[in-house]
Design a protein around this motif. Structure first.
Motif, PDB file in Angstrom:
ATOM      1  N   UNK A  15       1.469   6.337 -10.586  1.00  0.00           N
ATOM      2  CA  UNK A  15       2.402   7.431 -10.340  1.00  0.00           C
ATOM      3  C   UNK A  15       3.858   6.977 -10.393  1.00  0.00           C
ATOM      4  N   UNK A  16       4.702   7.918 -10.815  1.00  0.00           N
ATOM      5  CA  UNK A  16       6.134   7.677 -10.965  1.00  0.00           C
ATOM      6  C   UNK A  16       6.906   8.840 -10.350  1.00  0.00           C
ATOM      7  N   UNK A  35      14.528   1.757 -18.907  1.00  0.00           N
ATOM      8  CA  UNK A  35      13.792   2.944 -19.331  1.00  0.00           C
ATOM      9  C   UNK A  35      13.498   3.844 -18.138  1.00  0.00           C
ATOM     10  N   UNK A  36      13.102   3.225 -17.000  1.00  0.00           N
ATOM     11  CA  UNK A  36      12.872   3.988 -15.784  1.00  0.00           C
ATOM     12  C   UNK A  36      13.398   3.241 -14.570  1.00  0.00           C
ATOM     13  N   UNK A  37      14.065   3.967 -13.689  1.00  0.00           N
ATOM     14  CA  UNK A  37      14.265   3.557 -12.298  1.00  0.00           C
ATOM     15  C   UNK A  37      13.427   4.533 -11.496  1.00  0.00           C
ATOM     16  N   UNK A  38      12.455   4.039 -10.727  1.00  0.00           N
ATOM     17  CA  UNK A  38      11.427   4.944 -10.235  1.00  0.00           C
ATOM     18  C   UNK A  38      10.722   4.408  -8.999  1.00  0.00           C
ATOM     19  N   UNK A  39      10.295   5.309  -8.128  1.00  0.00           N
ATOM     20  CA  UNK A  39       9.294   4.921  -7.147  1.00  0.00           C
ATOM     21  C   UNK A  39       7.974   4.870  -7.904  1.00  0.00           C
ATOM     22  N   UNK A  40       7.252   3.777  -7.739  1.00  0.00           N
ATOM     23  CA  UNK A  40       6.132   3.480  -8.624  1.00  0.00           C
ATOM     24  C   UNK A  40       4.973   2.922  -7.813  1.00  0.00           C
ATOM     25  N   UNK A  41       3.764   3.380  -8.124  1.00  0.00           N
ATOM     26  CA  UNK A  41       2.613   2.851  -7.407  1.00  0.00           C
ATOM     27  C   UNK A  41       1.298   3.305  -7.999  1.00  0.00           C
ATOM     28  N   UNK A  43      -0.218  -0.957  -4.495  1.00  0.00           N
ATOM     29  CA  UNK A  43       1.143  -1.094  -3.977  1.00  0.00           C
ATOM     30  C   UNK A  43       2.005   0.136  -4.258  1.00  0.00           C
ATOM     31  N   UNK A  44       3.156   0.174  -3.575  1.00  0.00           N
ATOM     32  CA  UNK A  44       4.163   1.216  -3.779  1.00  0.00           C
ATOM     33  C   UNK A  44       5.529   0.526  -3.731  1.00  0.00           C
ATOM     34  N   UNK A  45       6.267   0.556  -4.845  1.00  0.00           N
ATOM     35  CA  UNK A  45       7.525  -0.183  -4.934  1.00  0.00           C
ATOM     36  C   UNK A  45       8.603   0.671  -5.599  1.00  0.00           C
ATOM     37  N   UNK A  64       0.856  -1.186   0.000  1.00  0.00           N
ATOM     38  CA  UNK A  64       0.000   0.000   0.000  1.00  0.00           C
ATOM     39  C   UNK A  64       0.897   1.241   0.000  1.00  0.00           C
ATOM     40  N   UNK A  65       0.388   2.307  -0.550  1.00  0.00           N
ATOM     41  CA  UNK A  65       1.099   3.566  -0.513  1.00  0.00           C
ATOM     42  C   UNK A  65       0.811   4.300   0.779  1.00  0.00           C
TER      43      UNK A  65
END
Length: 277
Positions: A156-157, A132-138, A251-253, A114-115
């Motif tokens: 979101x990124x 392509x992206x290294x990112x906090x993602x959720x 989720x938030x990863x 969860x975020x």
């Protein structure tokens, strides 16, 4: 874990307990409650998702097309529509993604199921062969909003490294500073694309730093700053703490994303909650 995780199961449990205890005095009811086994409602509900595999207690490697679960205390997502990309996860938050060239899309990494607006995410990346992206993602999702409003579902990124600029066709928001890093917000739209809630039309919110983060260094992402910046841009993030979507929780990863990779590669690092390390 927040109370909203327990909504449906806890309400049902509360009603059944009230009915069962209607003929008891308070002492008897309390004694009965102490004898009742404690049920982890979040663990029960999270298994509703077909892709959820299990809670692994040891390091593991994921190779299937769509898998979610826990390794130790970390939630993970591993999704691809082709290719042979693998996600290697350690119970301490270390991970690596290895991909092969081909025409497909992949996104995956460890984090939380969860975020949390108040979470400060810490990470270090030691390898990046050109993701392509290294990112906090959720994701955020509000099942009560009209489905024809793209704001009901948001991907979101918070970019940290990239080789593709996702903001060329987006709406620019504001510039802001967080933890010493200057970012610009953007919003894009995805029409009838895969999501945590089947195929949907939804918004994407982006925070893009002016400079990319370096390998081998530890960084922190103050998530609340980005939520506030998106709000100041006029973009509200829906509920990040629910199991209402059809395919995955919100989720938030810390994620590695690659699409149509022209060559083999690897992205590797470690993620943790800055308040818990």
């Amino acid at each position: 874990m927040k109370a909203s995780h327990l909504r449906t199961g806890a309400l049902a449990l509360s009603f059944s307990m009230l009915w069962a205890c209607s003929g008891q005095n308070d002492t008897e009811a309390q004694a009965q409650q102490r004898l009742e086994p404690v049920v982890d409602q979040s663990a029960t509900k999270i298994t509703k998702f077909k892709a959820y595999t299990q809670r692994y207690t040891e390091d593991t490697v994921l190779t299937q097309n769509h898998a979610t679960g826990h390794v130790g205390e970390f939630f993970f997502t591993h999704w691809k529509d082709g290719g042979t990309t693998t996600l290697d996860l350690k119970i301490n938050g270390e991970f690596s993604v290895e991909w092969t060239e081909g025409g497909y899309n992949y996104v995956g990494g460890p984090g939380w199921h969860y975020g949390d607006e108040n979470r400060v995410i810490a990470y270090r990346f030691d390898a990046d062969s050109g993701a392509n992206y290294i990112t906090l993602y959720g994701w955020g999702y509000d099942k009560d909003m009209p489905k024809d409003d793209p704001a009901h579902l948001v991907e979101y990124y918070i970019l940290q490294r990239w080789i593709t600029d996702p903001t060329n066709n987006g709406d620019a928001g504001i510039s802001f500073e967080s933890n010493g890093v200057e970012y610009i917000t953007y919003r894009t739209i995805r029409e009838e694309k895969p999501s945590i809630n089947s195929t949907s039309t939804f918004y994407q919110y982006w925070s893009k730093p002016l400079t990319q983060r370096e390998l081998g260094k530890e960084y922190q992402i103050v998530f609340a700053d980005h939520v506030k910046a998106w709000e100041q841009s006029g973009w509200i993030l829906p509920d990040m703490n629910n199991f209402d979507a059809s395919d995955d929780p919100t989720y938030q990863v810390m994620a590695v994303e690659v699409f149509n990779p022209a060559y083999d590669g690897v992205g590797a690092g470690k993620v943790w909650d800055a308040g818990i390390k």
